[in-house]
Design an enzyme around this catalytic site. Structure first.
Site, PDB file in Angstrom:
ATOM      1  N   GLY A 283      61.605  68.022 142.299  1.00  0.00           N
ATOM      2  CA  GLY A 283      61.554  69.341 141.666  1.00  0.00           C
ATOM      3  C   GLY A 283      60.168  69.715 141.207  1.00  0.00           C
ATOM      4  O   GLY A 283      59.171  69.142 141.672  1.00  0.00           O
TER       5      GLY A 283
ATOM      6  N   GLY B 103      52.820  73.095 147.995  1.00  0.00           N
ATOM      7  CA  GLY B 103      52.839  71.909 148.870  1.00  0.00           C
ATOM      8  C   GLY B 103      54.263  71.630 149.343  1.00  0.00           C
ATOM      9  O   GLY B 103      54.507  71.404 150.537  1.00  0.00           O
ATOM     10  N   HIS B 104      55.219  71.671 148.402  1.00  0.00           N
ATOM     11  CA  HIS B 104      56.622  71.466 148.786  1.00  0.00           C
ATOM     12  C   HIS B 104      57.068  72.577 149.748  1.00  0.00           C
ATOM     13  O   HIS B 104      57.762  72.316 150.730  1.00  0.00           O
ATOM     14  CB  HIS B 104      57.544  71.521 147.560  1.00  0.00           C
ATOM     15  CG  HIS B 104      57.379  70.379 146.615  1.00  0.00           C
ATOM     16  ND1 HIS B 104      56.917  70.546 145.330  1.00  0.00           N
ATOM     17  CD2 HIS B 104      57.646  69.054 146.743  1.00  0.00           C
ATOM     18  CE1 HIS B 104      56.891  69.387 144.713  1.00  0.00           C
ATOM     19  NE2 HIS B 104      57.323  68.465 145.542  1.00  0.00           N
TER      20      HIS B 104
ATOM     21  N   GLN C  10      62.548  54.899 139.999  1.00  0.00           N
ATOM     22  CA  GLN C  10      61.179  54.740 140.491  1.00  0.00           C
ATOM     23  C   GLN C  10      60.127  54.896 139.394  1.00  0.00           C
ATOM     24  O   GLN C  10      58.937  54.850 139.663  1.00  0.00           O
ATOM     25  CB  GLN C  10      60.897  55.694 141.653  1.00  0.00           C
ATOM     26  CG  GLN C  10      60.796  57.161 141.299  1.00  0.00           C
ATOM     27  CD  GLN C  10      60.710  58.030 142.555  1.00  0.00           C
ATOM     28  OE1 GLN C  10      61.684  58.223 143.257  1.00  0.00           O
ATOM     29  NE2 GLN C  10      59.532  58.554 142.835  1.00  0.00           N
TER      30      GLN C  10
ATOM     31  N   GLU D 138      51.495  63.860 152.941  1.00  0.00           N
ATOM     32  CA  GLU D 138      50.556  62.726 153.038  1.00  0.00           C
ATOM     33  C   GLU D 138      49.850  62.438 151.720  1.00  0.00           C
ATOM     34  O   GLU D 138      49.122  61.463 151.614  1.00  0.00           O
ATOM     35  CB  GLU D 138      49.522  63.002 154.133  1.00  0.00           C
ATOM     36  CG  GLU D 138      50.114  62.857 155.523  1.00  0.00           C
ATOM     37  CD  GLU D 138      49.103  63.065 156.632  1.00  0.00           C
ATOM     38  OE1 GLU D 138      48.006  63.588 156.349  1.00  0.00           O
ATOM     39  OE2 GLU D 138      49.426  62.708 157.781  1.00  0.00           O
TER      40      GLU D 138
ATOM     41  N   MET E 258      47.721  69.403 145.608  1.00  0.00           N
ATOM     42  CA  MET E 258      48.836  70.003 144.858  1.00  0.00           C
ATOM     43  C   MET E 258      49.826  68.921 144.472  1.00  0.00           C
ATOM     44  O   MET E 258      50.133  68.027 145.268  1.00  0.00           O
ATOM     45  CB  MET E 258      49.515  71.071 145.705  1.00  0.00           C
ATOM     46  CG  MET E 258      48.646  72.278 145.819  1.00  0.00           C
ATOM     47  SD  MET E 258      49.524  73.652 146.570  1.00  0.00           S
ATOM     48  CE  MET E 258      48.182  74.826 146.642  1.00  0.00           C
ATOM     49  N   SER E 259      50.314  69.015 143.238  1.00  0.00           N
ATOM     50  CA  SER E 259      51.247  68.020 142.731  1.00  0.00           C
ATOM     51  C   SER E 259      52.030  68.637 141.576  1.00  0.00           C
ATOM     52  O   SER E 259      51.488  69.469 140.828  1.00  0.00           O
ATOM     53  CB  SER E 259      50.462  66.803 142.220  1.00  0.00           C
ATOM     54  OG  SER E 259      51.276  66.028 141.365  1.00  0.00           O
TER      55      SER E 259
ATOM     56  N   ARG F 139      52.701  67.203 138.963  1.00  0.00           N
ATOM     57  CA  ARG F 139      52.054  66.748 137.724  1.00  0.00           C
ATOM     58  C   ARG F 139      50.934  67.681 137.283  1.00  0.00           C
ATOM     59  O   ARG F 139      50.549  67.672 136.112  1.00  0.00           O
ATOM     60  CB  ARG F 139      51.480  65.345 137.914  1.00  0.00           C
ATOM     61  CG  ARG F 139      52.548  64.281 137.953  1.00  0.00           C
ATOM     62  CD  ARG F 139      51.971  62.975 138.446  1.00  0.00           C
ATOM     63  NE  ARG F 139      53.045  62.073 138.810  1.00  0.00           N
ATOM     64  CZ  ARG F 139      53.512  61.121 138.031  1.00  0.00           C
ATOM     65  NH1 ARG F 139      52.974  60.909 136.872  1.00  0.00           N
ATOM     66  NH2 ARG F 139      54.500  60.355 138.443  1.00  0.00           N
TER      67      ARG F 139
HETATM   68  O1  PAF Z   1      57.725  61.953 146.442  1.00  0.00           O
HETATM   69  C1  PAF Z   1      58.662  62.193 145.657  1.00  0.00           C
HETATM   70  O2  PAF Z   1      58.763  63.269 145.086  1.00  0.00           O
HETATM   71  C2  PAF Z   1      59.700  61.111 145.397  1.00  0.00           C
HETATM   72  O3  PAF Z   1      59.119  59.845 145.427  1.00  0.00           O
HETATM   73  C3  PAF Z   1      60.900  61.181 146.360  1.00  0.00           C
HETATM   74  C4  PAF Z   1      60.474  60.955 147.788  1.00  0.00           C
HETATM   75  C5  PAF Z   1      61.560  62.553 146.230  1.00  0.00           C
HETATM   76  C6  PAF Z   1      61.919  60.117 145.991  1.00  0.00           C
HETATM   77  O4  PAF Z   1      62.412  60.293 144.700  1.00  0.00           O
END
Ligand code: PAF
Length: 306
Positions: A53, A58-59, A83, A172, A208-209, A211
């Site tokens: 989310g 970028g997404h 994670q 990437e 882009m991130s 964060r």
């Molecule tokens: O890159 C991310 O946003 C996460 O690591 C992913 C691939 C959605 C897995 O939770």
């Protein structure tokens, strides 16, 4: 535009009737699955973009590529607890489902959003599987984020089994993750093609991130150092040794009061092992992780072939 007042559990929510865009949010895998089954009766391929989310351009570029190449696209929005090795990072991770849905609504095509709660995906066992990714998991991010790639592998394995995509799209920017996902689908024997997509950058170069939303204006401005250091290393790569490049990068960060370098590495793109010296025929990338205040940023760049 219709205002989204409530997101219903277990039912599809049409966000914009007026423009006839087919954006729907599913919170439960059963309802997502039954919609996918009915859509794919028409033999449409499924593109999948997994995300946590806080979507940005970028997404969107991944979703656009997925829409070009598939009949239907699923975007998962799920902040995966397994994670994160840092509880505060997990808690502070931005959660912006309504804004994310509105953003996806600007794209044309059939998009389904899967936004499960933890139980829908994990049941009552919120634990990671333990994976052997052939050493890829121990390099760079693996050294600093304990258990991170087990968590990523676990959630993607669960998501792939729910969604059964034809193709899945990864940026990437998380190059190590991309290589690990390629290994994961071999280990789990999942019939999905993994598509790697180039990094999208802000106008001053910062990758882009999600964060980036947490950076102050000053931190955002100063974070371009990451990009400029990578660019410098890319330019100097044919002429300088790995040790010299390491020194140049470390020095650039030492001089900045705004960023604290966690690691700079030049690694072989196949096995992600730190390169000690350049070998003909091998391909390399430079990788950075750095903190702006408490925000951890990562980036990487391909290096010229030698
Ligand atoms: O890159 C991310 O946003 C996460 O690591 C992913 C691939 C959605 C897995 O939770």
């Amino acid at each position: 535009m219709r205002k989204i007042t409530k997101i219903y559990a277990d039912c599809a929510l049409y966000l914009n009737f007026a423009r006839f865009l087919s954006i729907m949010i599913y919170h439960q895998q059963e309802s997502l699955r039954s919609q996918l089954d009915s859509l794919t009766q028409k033999k449409r391929s499924i593109g999948f973009v997994p995300t946590m989310g806080a979507l940005h351009k970028g997404h969107l570029s991944l979703v656009e590529k997925a829409l070009e190449e598939n009949g239907v696209v699923v975007v998962s929005i799920f902040v995966n607890p397994t994670q994160f090795d840092n509880a505060s990072d997990l808690k502070k991770y931005p959660r912006t489902l309504e804004a994310d849905a509105k953003l996806l609504q600007t794209l044309k095509g059939t998009i389904l959003i899967y936004a499960p709660d933890v139980e829908d995906l994990y049941g009552n066992q919120v634990v990671s599987k333990s994976y052997n990714f052939g050493g890829l998991e121990h390099a760079m991010e693996g050294k600093y984020r304990s258990g991170h790639f087990d968590g990523v592998g676990t959630v993607l394995n669960l998501l792939f089994r729910v969604i059964r995509p034809t193709r899945a799209y990864f940026g990437e920017k998380d190059f190590q993750q991309l290589q690990i996902v390629r290994r994961l689908v071999e280990i789990e024997k999942l019939p999905v093609s993994i598509v790697g997509c180039s990094i999208l950058r802000e106008s001053h170069g910062l990758a882009m991130s999600s964060r980036n939303q947490r950076l102050t204006k000053l931190q955002f401005e100063k974070a371009d150092l990451i990009y400029h250091t990578l660019k410098k290393v890319q330019k100097l790569f044919p002429k300088k040794s790995i040790a010299q490049l390491q020194q140049i990068a470390e020095e650039a960060f030492r001089e900045s009061p705004h960023l604290e370098l966690e690691y700079f590495e030049i690694a072989n793109i196949q096995n992600l092992k730190t390169a000690q010296r350049k070998r003909k025929g091998n391909e390399y990338r430079a990788f950075v992780a750095a903190y702006a205040g408490e925000i951890r940023l990562i980036d990487n760049m391909e290096l010229p072939k030698i």
